[in-house]
Design a protein around this motif. Structure first.
Motif, PDB file in Angstrom:
ATOM      1  N   VAL A  62       1.936   1.804  -3.616  1.00 34.44           N
ATOM      2  CA  VAL A  62       0.828   2.392  -4.375  1.00 34.44           C
ATOM      3  C   VAL A  62       0.744   3.889  -4.078  1.00 34.44           C
ATOM      4  CG1 VAL A  62      -1.696   2.456  -4.644  1.00 34.44           C
ATOM      5  CG2 VAL A  62      -0.502   0.254  -4.542  1.00 34.44           C
ATOM      6  N   ARG A  96      -1.291  -3.039  -6.192  1.00 31.54           N
ATOM      7  CA  ARG A  96      -2.742  -2.876  -5.971  1.00 31.54           C
ATOM      8  C   ARG A  96      -3.382  -4.233  -5.680  1.00 31.54           C
ATOM      9  NH1 ARG A  96      -4.647   2.331  -7.623  1.00 31.54           N
ATOM     10  NH2 ARG A  96      -3.520   3.215  -9.381  1.00 31.54           N
ATOM     11  N   SER A 108      -9.812  -3.245  -6.957  1.00 37.32           N
ATOM     12  CA  SER A 108      -8.349  -3.275  -7.079  1.00 37.32           C
ATOM     13  C   SER A 108      -7.919  -3.952  -8.369  1.00 37.32           C
ATOM     14  CB  SER A 108      -7.726  -4.003  -5.889  1.00 37.32           C
ATOM     15  OG  SER A 108      -7.990  -3.309  -4.699  1.00 37.32           O
ATOM     16  N   SER A 157       0.833  -1.210   0.000  1.00 36.82           N
ATOM     17  CA  SER A 157       0.000   0.000   0.000  1.00 36.82           C
ATOM     18  C   SER A 157       0.866   1.258   0.000  1.00 36.82           C
ATOM     19  CB  SER A 157      -0.968   0.003   1.179  1.00 36.82           C
ATOM     20  OG  SER A 157      -0.269  -0.108   2.398  1.00 36.82           O
ATOM     21  N   ALA A 181      -5.796  -2.341 -11.361  1.00 42.83           N
ATOM     22  CA  ALA A 181      -4.573  -3.012 -11.795  1.00 42.83           C
ATOM     23  C   ALA A 181      -4.614  -3.314 -13.292  1.00 42.83           C
ATOM     24  CB  ALA A 181      -4.362  -4.299 -10.993  1.00 42.83           C
TER      25      ALA A 181
END
Length: 140
Positions: free
Chosen positions: A24, A48, A58, A21, A62
């Protein structure tokens, strides 16, 4: 914005530590979609998925990252990696959609209730995480 090569080097350690995370966040906050290299798009998509396994949203994000990475540099190793991940993620997304359809058609009420509870719980966790992130940014 930050040089993408420098950012890629900085993110290697976070990725090795499985801080998906954070990876990201760093990519999305320090680069625009246009600035991201194929390698960064691939890394973003992978992170992700790893940070929210089996989450449809997600996977959709992605997929977009992998597609963008492939289209940017079609003839590089990073683009080929993006293409492979795009295909794999598409299969995962299809599996998630099929599971929902199969559960909806089942006649077993216990199975339906368990699936509904799991989906509700995932949604509550997601809302709580979003709320917590909002509070953290407010405090800064």
């Amino acid at each position: 914005m930050v040089s993408t090569l420098n950012l890629e080097i900085q993110l290697q350690e976070l990725f090795k530590q499985r801080e998906y995370s954070k990876v990201v966040f760093e990519i999305t906050s320090k680069t625009s979609e246009e600035e991201r290299s194929s390698n960064l798009c691939n890394l973003l998509g992978i992170c992700r998925i790893e940070s929210n396994r089996k989450d449809k949203d997600s996977l959709l994000l992605a997929l977009k990252d992998f597609k963008q990475g492939y289209l940017k540099e079609k003839n590089t190793i990073h683009a080929i990696d993006c293409l492979g991940n795009l295909i794999t993620s598409s299969v995962l997304l299809k599996d998630i959609e099929n599971i929902d359809k199969i559960i909806d058609k089942t006649s077993d009420p216990k199975l339906k209730e368990m699936w509904k509870t799991k989906k509700d719980l995932r949604e509550k966790i997601k809302q709580r995480e979003n709320g917590t992130r909002g509070l953290e940014s407010f405090r800064r």
